[in-house]
Design an enzyme around this catalytic site. Sequence first.
Site, PDB file in Angstrom:
ATOM      1  N   LYS A 119       0.854  -1.200   0.000  1.00 34.93           N
ATOM      2  CA  LYS A 119       0.000   0.000   0.000  1.00 34.93           C
ATOM      3  C   LYS A 119       0.881   1.239   0.000  1.00 34.93           C
ATOM      4  CE  LYS A 119      -3.753   1.987   2.857  1.00 34.93           C
ATOM      5  NZ  LYS A 119      -4.653   1.721   4.010  1.00 34.93           N
ATOM      6  N   SER A 143      -9.787  -0.528   7.438  1.00 38.14           N
ATOM      7  CA  SER A 143      -9.212  -0.409   6.094  1.00 38.14           C
ATOM      8  C   SER A 143      -8.495  -1.656   5.600  1.00 38.14           C
ATOM      9  CB  SER A 143      -8.247   0.781   6.040  1.00 38.14           C
ATOM     10  OG  SER A 143      -8.953   1.984   6.139  1.00 38.14           O
ATOM     11  N   SER A 181      -9.385   1.802   3.167  1.00 38.33           N
ATOM     12  CA  SER A 181      -8.491   2.485   2.257  1.00 38.33           C
ATOM     13  C   SER A 181      -7.438   1.567   1.628  1.00 38.33           C
ATOM     14  CB  SER A 181      -7.794   3.621   2.992  1.00 38.33           C
ATOM     15  OG  SER A 181      -6.968   3.101   4.040  1.00 38.33           O
TER      16      SER A 181
END
Lengths: 458, 75
Positions: free
Chosen positions: A79, A178, A154
């Site tokens: 990420k 997330s 996210s």
Amino acid sequence: MTLYTLPIAALGRGLRRREFTAEELARATLARIEAADGAIHAFIRVEAEAAIAEARRADAELRDGRDRGPLHGIPYGTKDVFDVAGLPTTCHSRLRLDHRAAADSAVTARLRAAGAVLVGKLATFEFALGANGPEAPFPPARNPWRLDHVPGGSSSGSAAAVAAGFVRFATGTCTSGSIRGPAAWCGVVGLKPSFGRVSRRGVFPLSWTMDHCGPLSASVEDAAIALQVMAGHDPGDPGSADLPVPDFRACLERGARGLRIGVPWHLFEHDPALTPGTRDAINRTVTLLADAGATIHRVTLPDLAQFLACSRVIMAAESFAVHRTGLARDLAGYGEAAAGRFVLGAGLHAADYLDAQRLRGILSAAVDAVLRDHDAVLTAISLGPAPSFASQGGSTAWPLQASPFNVTGHPGISVPVGLDQDGLPLAVQVVGRRFDEPGVLRLARAIERLTGRVETRS
Amino acid sequence: MTVRDAAAPGGEETLDEDAVRARFLADLAAAGISLPPGRAEAATDFLALHRQVRLVRAACAAQAPLPLGFAPAGT
């Protein structure tokens, strides 16, 4: 052979038996990303040359008898809030396009030392919070199961990359769901470890007393293997726990027999957002576990509203503290969604934040009390399948029940339990005692076996 | 505008929404942040957060009358 469908353990066996090389595996991964990610947008940056070089190094080491363990030569994505030395950590924000990380994050360093091959950086929401609007520097990731549906967030790119079969695991961060949220909507496994289990050093913060790092993966076993490398004490993270790291695969195959499982039905059963398909999936999972020898009890936790209020106040205060200077200097540089959320913390006062932390202690003790009499809690993660982009209008007010365990710090995992009538993934959440990731993974693996693993999209 | 706050325990408390908005904008200004006209809805969004603050405050009053200290979860 279709390498991308093989579990990490099988890939490792193949590498060591010289059935294929790490370079071949990396090239197959890159080819699949090249062929399919144009529609999914999981990756915002692919490091093809570096990945090939790392893979060649992994092959050379294996030839020389240097084996770095189960992730040696295994491709992964990270990420784009994790620092990777020499690469930008953009946090999916225009404000950080020129950034270059001076050093690896702790997680990156651990994965690098374990021989894992980084193939690229993955999409997220701006600073892991706001939705991605038209001003975002990269397109939003899409759900591989249905491209007009959101992947969640996210850790949107991480979930999408695993679901698409690009990589077997990816890194994620989780402040209010997330990791588990996007995992649920993309039909993959998402593990938020205990607070303190995985170092956050070198990861851009959102709300530092609720931020966690963990893996998203194609299977429970893959999650255990990835966490084994990611976990460990780090004096560079003040929240890091100085505790031994157990063998996360030790009791993976012990099944559900004898486990005492608490189900807090009141958290979700009367919520109007609960879809019939999700309700049926939870009921079916509970029945299968009971048939497999687990005992199921109805348990009561504090009202969801208290968890959510506590989470929102703490996150608003801490994220404003992170961004206060940036907002004052260049508000227009932020996307509308992120800015609109970050500024709210300006209106909180010290006592508001302290009250939320006081309530947090009460809520944490209540979850601990339930887990004293139960091996795990099984509950909803999302109350429905992934919504379409069209139905969202940029909103991320999603019916997730993940944030209670970011407030309390207990380990939680999202496990796929099948598909709804429209072919979209459904999931349940398992929560365990602090630092009992082996127990959480055991029950998650039992659920995976009983319900049948959801395959990645191919 | 003063309204009954349905989110408050018992729904009996009143909330002066205009005062809450005004205080929020003043706090923003004190932090050196001025909202452009297109983002003025943040003041309305703050009302939702303010209701969460009131819920937290009420829960603390009911369940934790004394601040006995906080140990961050997991440490």
